[in-house]
Design a protein around this motif. Structure first.
Motif, PDB file in Angstrom:
ATOM      1  N   TYR A  11       0.842  -1.205   0.000  1.00 13.97           N
ATOM      2  CA  TYR A  11       0.000   0.000   0.000  1.00 13.97           C
ATOM      3  C   TYR A  11       0.880   1.260   0.000  1.00 13.97           C
ATOM      4  O   TYR A  11       0.630   2.215  -0.729  1.00 13.97           O
ATOM      5  N   LEU A  15       1.008   4.311  -2.664  1.00 19.40           N
ATOM      6  CA  LEU A  15       0.820   5.724  -2.299  1.00 19.40           C
ATOM      7  C   LEU A  15       1.971   6.586  -2.811  1.00 19.40           C
ATOM      8  O   LEU A  15       1.767   7.711  -3.257  1.00 19.40           O
ATOM      9  N   ARG A  19       0.355   7.548  -6.401  1.00 18.00           N
ATOM     10  CA  ARG A  19      -0.335   8.773  -5.993  1.00 18.00           C
ATOM     11  C   ARG A  19       0.609   9.923  -5.694  1.00 18.00           C
ATOM     12  O   ARG A  19       0.180  11.040  -5.432  1.00 18.00           O
ATOM     13  N   TYR A  29      -1.142   7.918   6.826  1.00 16.19           N
ATOM     14  CA  TYR A  29      -2.023   6.850   6.343  1.00 16.19           C
ATOM     15  C   TYR A  29      -1.681   5.525   7.032  1.00 16.19           C
ATOM     16  O   TYR A  29      -2.556   4.778   7.453  1.00 16.19           O
ATOM     17  N   SER A  78     -11.467   7.671   7.130  1.00 11.75           N
ATOM     18  CA  SER A  78     -11.153   7.908   5.721  1.00 11.75           C
ATOM     19  C   SER A  78      -9.794   7.296   5.368  1.00 11.75           C
ATOM     20  O   SER A  78      -9.599   6.802   4.264  1.00 11.75           O
ATOM     21  N   GLY A  79      -8.847   7.265   6.324  1.00  9.38           N
ATOM     22  CA  GLY A  79      -7.551   6.614   6.094  1.00  9.38           C
ATOM     23  C   GLY A  79      -7.720   5.119   5.862  1.00  9.38           C
ATOM     24  O   GLY A  79      -7.109   4.540   4.963  1.00  9.38           O
ATOM     25  N   LYS A  81     -10.518   3.612   4.906  1.00  8.13           N
ATOM     26  CA  LYS A  81     -11.277   3.412   3.653  1.00  8.13           C
ATOM     27  C   LYS A  81     -10.323   3.383   2.470  1.00  8.13           C
ATOM     28  O   LYS A  81     -10.452   2.571   1.564  1.00  8.13           O
ATOM     29  N   SER A  82      -9.356   4.284   2.495  1.00 10.20           N
ATOM     30  CA  SER A  82      -8.381   4.361   1.415  1.00 10.20           C
ATOM     31  C   SER A  82      -7.606   3.042   1.303  1.00 10.20           C
ATOM     32  O   SER A  82      -7.373   2.529   0.203  1.00 10.20           O
ATOM     33  N   ASN A  85      -9.959   0.300  -0.030  1.00 13.14           N
ATOM     34  CA  ASN A  85     -10.233   0.546  -1.452  1.00 13.14           C
ATOM     35  C   ASN A  85      -9.041   0.099  -2.305  1.00 13.14           C
ATOM     36  O   ASN A  85      -9.219  -0.406  -3.412  1.00 13.14           O
ATOM     37  N   PHE A  86      -7.836   0.282  -1.760  1.00 11.98           N
ATOM     38  CA  PHE A  86      -6.632  -0.186  -2.462  1.00 11.98           C
ATOM     39  C   PHE A  86      -6.677  -1.719  -2.596  1.00 11.98           C
ATOM     40  O   PHE A  86      -6.368  -2.273  -3.655  1.00 11.98           O
ATOM     41  N   THR A  96     -15.543  -3.492   0.789  1.00 11.53           N
ATOM     42  CA  THR A  96     -14.896  -2.883   1.948  1.00 11.53           C
ATOM     43  C   THR A  96     -15.640  -3.242   3.237  1.00 11.53           C
ATOM     44  O   THR A  96     -16.878  -3.240   3.251  1.00 11.53           O
TER      45      THR A  96
END
Length: 299
Positions: A11, A15, A19, A29, A78-79, A81-82, A85-86, A96
């Motif tokens: 992950y 990132l 990203r 994260y 939200s961290g 979730k990211s 989602n990855f 998820t």
């Protein structure tokens, strides 16, 4: 929990490479996932990221809710979730485990904004009889004049100053560079500092191009900038919670209040997305009402 570590590593690579996120952001994260991992260890729940269920995730979020404020909780969710989602993106999972978890409503907490008079008062409180005072004045003028992040201020290079053209080259998050206009008075303060103060500092190896230096001829730390600002605030009895970011925030707010458009503000702040800049639209409804009355044909 070794299975977690291998997925976390993958992950982090995603990132960084896909990203283009900075080391700091990636650490934040990862920190969110580490919290979940230590919860699983503590509760003796042996499960991999591929098989963790909604129930376990809910249990974790409920426990965190009793320890952190809604804002931190929202960031944590939200961290995570990211991360999940990855895992879906990489075909490790089909869905998820955070599907049913709601993000707490936090309202957008914005830092205190300083009035122009307060910024003037803070800068006027600097003791200019010392070399550090001259430096601090040049730094705060730059912070406010260019709307910089504190990390951008301390890493600013002499070779980034394009004063002839009236710009400063700023290296922001993810090493993205932008040119920010700089005002004449700020140019004057920075030039005075460079020629009269910095010229007499024994610069340490590796910091020859760093603009703002500490007494030992090295780059200043973020903590030092916080301390300088906190001390100035208490010296003028300013009862507001302020930090270096307050100057950046005030820069954007004052531009908006004086009629600058969001797109220009976005470019100057170096925001990736206009939605980040739109936070400032929630600021001053009173100002927007005045604009309407002043400019709308059917006022």
């Amino acid at each position: 929990m070794n299975t977690w570590q291998s997925y976390i590593k993958e992950y982090q690579i995603y990132l960084r490479l896909e990203r283009g996120l900075s080391k700091n952001t990636i650490e934040n994260y990862t920190f969110d996932i580490e919290k979940l991992v230590s919860f699983l260890v503590q509760k003796d729940i042996q499960v991999s990221p591929i098989h963790i269920s909604e129930e376990v995730m809910q249990q974790f979020i409920y426990e965190m809710a009793s320890k952190v404020n809604p804002r931190s909780q929202s960031r944590l969710i939200s961290g995570l979730k990211s991360f999940f989602n990855f895992l879906i993106f990489e075909d490790y999972r089909k869905e998820t485990p955070l599907e049913l978890i709601e993000v707490p409503k936090t309202g957008r907490k914005l830092p205190d904004t300083l009035a122009t008079s307060e910024i003037d008062a803070l800068i006027a409180a600097i003791d200019l009889s010392t070399p550090e005072g001259e430096r601090n004045k040049a730094m705060l003028e730059t912070l406010y004049s260019c709307g910089l992040r504190v990390s951008e201020l301390i890493t600013l290079k002499i070779s980034d100053l394009f004063f002839e053209e009236g710009f400063v080259k700023v290296t922001g998050k993810g090493n993205k560079q932008r040119f920010v206009p700089v005002g004449d008075s700020t140019i004057k303060y920075v030039a005075t500092y460079v020629n009269q103060i910095r010229a007499h500092i024994a610069v340490q190896k590796g910091f020859e191009d760093t603009l703002f230096l500490n007494r030992r001829g090295k780059q200043l730390s973020r903590a030092m900038i916080f301390t300088i600002i906190k001390n100035l605030a208490s010296s003028i009895n300013l009862n507001k919670t302020i930090s270096p970011h307050t100057f950046r925030h005030s820069f954007a707010t004052h531009l908006l209040e004086n009629g600058a458009d969001l797109r220009s503000i976005q470019l100057m702040l170096g925001h990736e997305s206009i939605t980040t800049t739109e936070v400032y639209m929630h600021l001053d409804r009173k100002h927007l009402a005045q604009v309407l009355h002043q400019f709308h044909p059917r006022k």
